[in-house]
Motif scaffolding. Structure first.
Motif, PDB file in Angstrom:
ATOM      1  N   ASP A 190       0.819  -1.222   0.000  1.00 51.95           N
ATOM      2  CA  ASP A 190       0.000   0.000   0.000  1.00 51.95           C
ATOM      3  C   ASP A 190       0.849   1.266   0.000  1.00 51.95           C
ATOM      4  OD1 ASP A 190      -2.199  -1.609   0.078  1.00 51.95           O
ATOM      5  OD2 ASP A 190      -2.743  -1.167   2.165  1.00 51.95           O
ATOM      6  N   LEU A 191       1.993   1.221   0.683  1.00 52.07           N
ATOM      7  CA  LEU A 191       2.814   2.418   0.822  1.00 52.07           C
ATOM      8  C   LEU A 191       3.921   2.516  -0.220  1.00 52.07           C
ATOM      9  CD1 LEU A 191       3.361   2.722   4.703  1.00 52.07           C
ATOM     10  CD2 LEU A 191       1.730   3.945   3.267  1.00 52.07           C
ATOM     11  N   THR A 200       5.753   7.594   8.795  1.00 48.69           N
ATOM     12  CA  THR A 200       4.670   7.142   7.918  1.00 48.69           C
ATOM     13  C   THR A 200       4.459   5.636   8.044  1.00 48.69           C
ATOM     14  OG1 THR A 200       5.109   8.917   6.344  1.00 48.69           O
ATOM     15  CG2 THR A 200       3.879   7.021   5.521  1.00 48.69           C
ATOM     16  N   TRP A 213       1.039   3.814   9.525  1.00 50.37           N
ATOM     17  CA  TRP A 213       0.298   2.806   8.765  1.00 50.37           C
ATOM     18  C   TRP A 213       0.209   1.502   9.564  1.00 50.37           C
ATOM     19  CZ3 TRP A 213       1.107  -2.123   7.143  1.00 50.37           C
ATOM     20  CH2 TRP A 213       0.234  -2.628   6.166  1.00 50.37           C
ATOM     21  N   SER A 269      -2.364   1.459  12.216  1.00 46.20           N
ATOM     22  CA  SER A 269      -3.717   1.326  11.667  1.00 46.20           C
ATOM     23  C   SER A 269      -4.044  -0.123  11.306  1.00 46.20           C
ATOM     24  CB  SER A 269      -3.877   2.214  10.436  1.00 46.20           C
ATOM     25  OG  SER A 269      -3.209   1.670   9.308  1.00 46.20           O
ATOM     26  N   GLN A 270      -3.016  -0.956  11.236  1.00 44.20           N
ATOM     27  CA  GLN A 270      -3.193  -2.375  10.900  1.00 44.20           C
ATOM     28  C   GLN A 270      -2.796  -3.268  12.074  1.00 44.20           C
ATOM     29  OE1 GLN A 270      -4.430  -3.124   7.781  1.00 44.20           O
ATOM     30  NE2 GLN A 270      -4.527  -0.910   7.465  1.00 44.20           N
TER      31      GLN A 270
END
Length: 404
Positions: free
Chosen positions: A143-144, A159, A163, A166-167
């Motif tokens: 995703d990143l 960053t 992320w 969030s997971q």
């Protein structure tokens, strides 16, 4: 062929495996505890842990000495764990465990988290930590990959950590990649230094896996994959893919998805082989074990943890499937599946005691024994002695399962 004849090769293989384990110092039945690093934070906590384990009839301690890219021993390569800040610099948790466990007749295996190097909630502040010294070694999710930018940039770790938070249900923290030479060399050197200076009975590798199939899409990993595949591609196709890669960084992995999966598996297997060799070089009698995802298909397909191949190739001595099911039937299925995929290697069934009552843990120990495993590991010491479970929880389990 008669059933007896069919069983003979399996029996011979089992006898050979048992003899090898005995020769390498394993007790007849391993009765082990995974000891999370929190129990190593002071001399008093080490003494209490060893005393509790001995009284409960445990014979093997799997002690977490590398938790998040830091050291619960005296290391020249990685920073001292922050949890030891209140202790004098002379306090060496692993040395203390070895000293007290030896006196109590317990085996000690050094538990090393291989790829997981930091929690996402509080990335390490020590400038010597691998996350700060080499952010380019960290795994990046798909995703990143197109947007995260230069690993040396100010926002890269921030960053990635954001992320990952969030997971949190699926990704435990920040992982170092097994693909590129730098991080692989580092962890091999860390393990070599550890076993050269501490007379451990074994080394136990955990988090020797990818967080999931969406990793590692770091710039360095993508470059490594491109460089491996490019010589096999025509000049015309190679130049076309390179042009497309400028706008779409993942184009090589998208063009060769099966090769990409095999590449990631192979690089991790290569790292495990190097870790095995460095242990054998310094501590040839030490048992090499690995905590593995119990479902081999899931392990190979989404974690790129090809532990059946590790077993078949003799890369590890013992497999420790994390059979953490709470329902007895599911637990039985997990243990049977892992045992069958282990290709004759000894299996120590991992029991998620932190999720179970004492009676449920005892049922799983009995079930594992009935299935013919070579030992059981309870996860974890910390949860078993938690006041919420009652003062005698571990002793009760030990008296009924490990009593002489």
């Amino acid at each position: 062929m008669t059933r007896a004849r069919r069983a003979a090769p399996l029996l011979i293989a089992a006898l050979i495996a048992a003899a090898a384990a005995a020769a390498r110092g394993a007790p007849r039945e391993v009765r082990g505890l995974w000891v999370v690093r929190t129990a190593l934070a002071s001399p008093a906590s080490v003494s209490a842990m060893v005393a509790s384990a001995r009284e409960a009839g445990v014979n093997t301690l799997i002690v977490q000495v590398r938790g998040r890219g830091d050291a619960y021993y005296i290391s020249r390569l990685e920073p001292r764990a922050p949890a030891l800040a209140a202790q004098p610099a002379s306090f060496d948790p692993l040395a203390a465990v070895l000293r007290e466990a030896r006196a109590a007749g317990l085996a000690v295996h050094a538990w090393v988290n291989v790829n997981l190097v930091a929690d996402a909630g509080a990335p390490p502040s020590d400038p010597r930590h691998v996350v700060n010294r080499h952010p380019e070694w960290l795994m990046v999710p798909m995703d990143l990959a197109p947007s995260i930018g230069d690993p040396r940039g100010r926002s890269f770790v921030k960053t990635l950590a954001s992320w990952t938070r969030s997971q949190a249900a699926a990704v435990e923290g920040l992982y170092a990649s097994p693909i590129t030479r730098g991080p692989a060399d580092h962890v091999v050197e860390v393990v070599g230094d550890l076993v050269a200076r501490y007379a451990v009975d074994g080394v136990h590798f955990d988090y020797v896996r990818y967080p999931g199939a969406a990793f590692d899409y770091s710039q360095a990993a993508l470059r490594e994959f491109r460089d491996e595949v490019a010589p096999e591609v025509s000049r015309q196709d190679r130049e076309a893919l390179d042009r497309r890669q400028r706008a779409r960084p993942l184009v090589w992995t998208e063009m060769y998805p099966q090769r990409w999966n095999a590449f990631r598996r192979d690089r991790l297997t290569s790292l495990v082989g190097r870790l095995r060799r460095v242990v054998a070089e310094h501590r040839p009698a030490a048992i090499v074990s690995a905590a593995v995802v119990p479902d081999a298909q899931v392990a190979v397909g989404s974690k790129f943890q090809d532990w059946p191949a590790w077993a078949g190739g003799g890369v590890v001595d013992v497999l420790c499937p994390m059979t953490y099911a709470t329902e007895l039937g599911v637990f039985r299925q997990q243990v049977e599946s892992a045992r069958d995929a282990a290709r004759g290697r000894p299996v120590w069934a991992g029991i998620g005691a932190y999720r179970l009552s004492a009676d449920e843990a005892l049922d799983q120990i009995r079930e594992a024994r009935a299935l013919g495993v070579d030992g059981v590991l309870l996860f974890s010491y910390d949860s078993l002695v938690s006041p919420a479970r009652g003062p005698d929880n571990l002793l009760r389990i030990g008296a009924q399962a490990f009593g002489q």
